[in-house]
Design an enzyme around this catalytic site. Structure first.
Site: not given
Length: 448
Positions: A254-255
């Site tokens: 997700l980062y």
């Protein structure tokens, strides 16, 4: 007649007493009402003062980083949004005023972070004006960020304690100082933490970035913006070394997805509003004042404390490797990008012509296995580590990174100059000094 007079007098006296009693009741009622209003206002004022006092001195512990500064945002806007605080504004201007001819005035977001601190110091050293901006969130020990803040303060660099989503504060700062550049380094970092707190990444890396661009687009003139993307955007790409021309549409975490989203957002604001935007994809930055969540940092801590260290290998038995990049090289890249950033072409939210849009890798070009990283640290600390070799978990990390920096070298002379052994030696020297563990390291060495 006498009886009649007495009766009349008695009746008159009774009426007077009743009238006086009525007047007293009316006056008492009015006095009571006035007293109640006064008491209510005094109570309300005291309550507001108490709320203000406890908000400033005892902020609530956040459940997640997306809520870190909700109260602080309101407070900062209330204190500074109305144009008050002349002493505060004077500090802002003093910090942001360049000391060299044609120097930049730079707003550095994430200034209390690892890269932000080093870049702020380098800009100030060469005579640029620097104003820091940071929300000091608790993703890792805030005391380290406060120590960096103290370091910057000794070099006449002020950090405004606020959040990127505080629109009023950002607008206020741009009203006070016509920044020529923004070095946007503020972000929710870390790959693994996204599995615990995904909303914090959306709030900072996407919403916060959009908010900054929204404020910047309306300015006249608009600043040029250099911002931190990440090598994580290459995700599942297997072509090496990673080039800016390779695919970045398969993020592994997700980062990485939020950083890739940031690059798409930057393209949009460049295209519609004429903002000059440069994205820098950092490759595993390390060095003094670094982040405690990075492997080299907690490896050092665990070696000194005698704790076992996990060495990851891929499911097919390959060693995990990273393109470790020393902080001084990253700083040179950031300043090079600022120096070559062209002016934005819009004003007041309207684009006047095509604007610069760039993406660069900033890495070391020499991937090193995590096992070798650990060996160097063992030698520097004179302590043998306790190792556990385990299979890499499915947490969003990628097994290998390797930077191609041809574009950065061509456009602003970026050339990394620090090998891992040299960089780690400087880090360890800082670490044992900052945490005061020299005696402990010597004791461990004697025991070995």
């Amino acid at each position: 007649m006498a009886l009649s007079a007495d009766t009349h007098t008695s009746r008159t006296t009774t009426k007077l007493e009743r009238y006086n009693s009525y007047i007293r009741r009316v006056n008492n009622t009015k006095l009571l009402a006035a007293s109640s209003k006064l008491l209510f206002r005094a109570t309300l004022l005291i309550a507001l003062l108490l709320v203000l006092f406890f908000t400033i001195n005892y902020p609530p512990l956040p459940a997640d980083s997306s809520q870190f500064h909700t109260t602080k945002n309101f407070l900062s806007s209330a204190l500074y949004g109305s144009g008050s605080g002349s002493a505060w504004e004077k500090q802002i201007r003093h910090s942001a005023t360049p000391r060299r001819p044609n120097g930049f005035s730079v707003l550095v977001t994430g200034a209390a972070g690892f890269v932000g601190t080093h870049c702020s110091l380098a800009l100030k050293k060469r005579g640029d004006g620097v104003l820091g901006f940071d929300n000091f969130n608790a993703y890792y020990d805030p005391s380290l960020k406060r120590a960096r803040q103290s370091l910057l303060s000794r070099h006449q660099i002020l950090i405004v304690d606020a959040d990127l989503n505080d629109t009023a504060m950002l607008q206020k700062l741009f009203d006070i100082v016509p920044f020529t550049h923004v070095l946007h380094l503020a972000a929710q970092a870390g790959v693994r933490y996204a599995m615990q707190n995904p909303q914090s990444y959306v709030a900072s890396n996407i919403a916060g970035f959009v908010n900054l661009l929204e404020v910047a687009k309306a300015l006249d003139p608009q600043p040029a913006i250099v911002w931190a993307s990440s090598s994580s955007v290459y995700g599942l790409n297997t072509e090496v070394p990673f080039s800016e021309h390779h695919r970045t549409d398969r993020p592994a975490s997700l980062y990485a997805a939020t950083k890739k989203a940031g690059e798409a957002v930057a393209h949009t604001y460049n295209h519609i509003y004429g903002l000059s935007l440069t994205a820098l994809r950092f490759f595993t930055v390390y060095g003094p004042w670094g982040r405690p969540d990075m492997a080299y940092f907690f490896f050092t801590k665990d070696i000194i404390q005698g704790k076992p260290i996990n060495i990851y290998k891929t499911p097919d038995g390959q060693e995990v490797a990273r393109d470790f990049t020393y902080i001084d090289d990253i700083v040179k890249g950031c300043l090079g990008a600022l120096d070559t950033a062209e002016k934005s072409t819009g004003s007041g939210g309207k684009k006047r012509g095509p604007a610069q849009l760039r993406v660069y890798n900033l890495g070391n070009t020499s991937p090193v296995g995590v096992g070798r990283l650990l060996e160097i640290l063992e030698g520097l600390l004179n302590v043998k580590a306790k190792k556990r070799v385990i299979t890499m978990p499915a947490n969003g990390d990628v097994p290998f990174t390797h930077a191609n920096v041809t574009l950065a070298n061509r456009d602003f002379g970026y050339k990394p100059a620090t090998d891992l052994a040299t960089g780690l030696r400087k880090f360890v020297k800082w670490y044992v000094g900052y945490y005061g563990v020299q005696a402990r390291v010597k004791k461990e060495t004697q025991a070995s």
